[in-house]
Design an enzyme around this catalytic site. Structure first.
Site, PDB file in Angstrom:
ATOM      1  N   GLU A  83       1.179  -0.666   0.547  1.00 31.27           N
ATOM      2  CA  GLU A  83      -0.086   0.321   0.204  1.00 31.27           C
ATOM      3  C   GLU A  83       0.975   1.486  -0.225  1.00 31.27           C
ATOM      4  OE1 GLU A  83      -2.871   0.480  -0.503  1.00 31.27           O
ATOM      5  OE2 GLU A  83      -3.152  -1.498  -0.681  1.00 31.27           O
ATOM      6  N   TYR A  86      -5.947   6.282   4.661  1.00 30.13           N
ATOM      7  CA  TYR A  86      -6.184   5.303   3.105  1.00 30.13           C
ATOM      8  C   TYR A  86      -5.533   4.527   4.029  1.00 30.13           C
ATOM      9  CZ  TYR A  86      -5.780   2.658  -0.838  1.00 30.13           C
ATOM     10  OH  TYR A  86      -6.009   1.901  -1.591  1.00 30.13           O
ATOM     11  N   ASP A 130      -9.608   4.435  -2.821  1.00 30.98           N
ATOM     12  CA  ASP A 130      -8.449   5.066  -3.442  1.00 30.98           C
ATOM     13  C   ASP A 130      -9.375   5.794  -4.446  1.00 30.98           C
ATOM     14  OD1 ASP A 130      -9.770   3.243  -5.404  1.00 30.98           O
ATOM     15  OD2 ASP A 130      -7.589   2.428  -5.684  1.00 30.98           O
TER      16      ASP A 130
END
Ligand code: SF4
Length: 317
Positions: A51, A134, A152
């Site tokens: 990520e 996020y 996203d």
């Protein structure tokens, strides 16, 4: 998610009607990107690495870096044990080098505060260096199976179009999109639901030329029903990339990565294109503040390790 604007107008949302779960999941089972390395593991450290690398970087570009990184440092312990300079060298060519520092520091925090295991709690995840809302949601969902929406840019675009009737998410409030995404979460298997929306945005509801004819949401898509009205023209910077501070800073790091000994400022400057030479001092000061370079006896170098001692791949900038 795109940044909020004060002029954002609330659209007439209809998320549940626009995103039929059964059709979405049938499409995902047939067409989802199930083979991506980080989809085939629940190791939270590997998911965290993926990520952080995917922030600002496309899948195909980061994939070899991801594999190389995990081959060298398969867990927080092995990453925290090497000098920060090694992590920065391994990042060469990925851009946004602060991410390498964040991962290295996060590994140390995981060891010092969490017994060497990436924590599951959202607040503990967000307390790790470089982990925002996020990334914490992504690790929570993809590694730990938490029922949390992962929004996203791909997911934001799908929802902006299908439910919001807009060409993109730029003029919409991120909080509103996140609320709609959360309202769509199924009681079970939210992980696959999140991945399905992400893949739909990456493969079908693309930023340019969406493939609406093969989209599982086409029957209820508000933007398609409205005739696909274009987004208002965006104000864009016209400065070429090679003239930007980001490019100049990247060149400075590239020079120091390749150096076999600390370098004097003049030596670094001599290796830069002319327009960046006069900004060199400001680049070095900023990079030093961010922990990407340090100054000591002999001049400038990468932090925490001897110059040129790593066996990392050569810089790809
Ligand atoms: S129908 Fe077209 S615009 Fe609507 S969600 Fe699908 S690909 Fe995107």
């Amino acid at each position: 998610v795109a940044s909020a604007t004060s002029a954002a107008v609330e659209p007439p949302w209809s998320a549940e009607a626009s995103v039929p779960r059964h059709e979405l999941m049938a499409w995902y089972r047939a067409h989802g990107r199930h083979d991506l390395d980080w989809r085939r593991t629940r190791d939270p450290y590997a998911v965290l690495v993926s990520e952080v690398m995917l922030q600002q970087t496309q899948v195909q570009r980061m994939l070899p870096y991801y594999r190389d990184w995990l081959a060298r440092w398969p867990d927080p312990q092995s990453l925290a044990a090497v000098p920060l300079a090694d992590a920065i060298r391994a990042w060469a060519g990925l851009g946004y080098n602060r991410r390498a520092i964040h991962l290295h520091r996060a590994a140390t925090v995981v060891i010092e505060r969490h017994g060497g295991v990436v924590p599951a709690s959202p607040s503990a995840l967000r307390a790790l260096p470089g982990v925002g809302w996020y990334t914490a949601a992504a690790v929570g969902s993809f590694a730990f199976g938490q029922r949390v929406a992962v929004v996203d840019t791909n997911v934001a675009r799908v929802l902006a179009r299908a439910a919001g009737g807009r060409a993109d998410a730029h003029a919409l409030l991120p909080r509103r999109i996140e609320e709609e995404a959360a309202s769509l979460l199924p009681a079970q298997n939210a992980r696959d639901h999140n991945l399905a929306l992400m893949d739909l945005g990456a493969l079908v509801c693309r930023a340019r030329s969406p493939a609406c004819a093969s989209c599982p949401l086409q029957a209820g898509c508000a933007w398609l029903a409205a005739g696909c009205p274009p987004a208002p023209p965006a104000l864009r910077a016209t400065e070429p990339f090679e003239a930007t501070r980001r490019y100049g800073r990247g060149r400075v790091l590239s020079v120091l990565r390749a150096a076999t000994a600390p370098m004097a400022e003049a030596e670094v400057g001599a290796a830069l294109p002319a327009p960046h030479q006069e900004r060199l001092e400001s680049y070095l000061r900023a990079l030093e503040r961010e922990g990407l370079v340090e100054h000591g006896a002999g001049g400038w170098r990468l932090p925490g390790g001897a110059q040129g001692s790593s066996s990392m791949a050569s810089p790809k900038l």
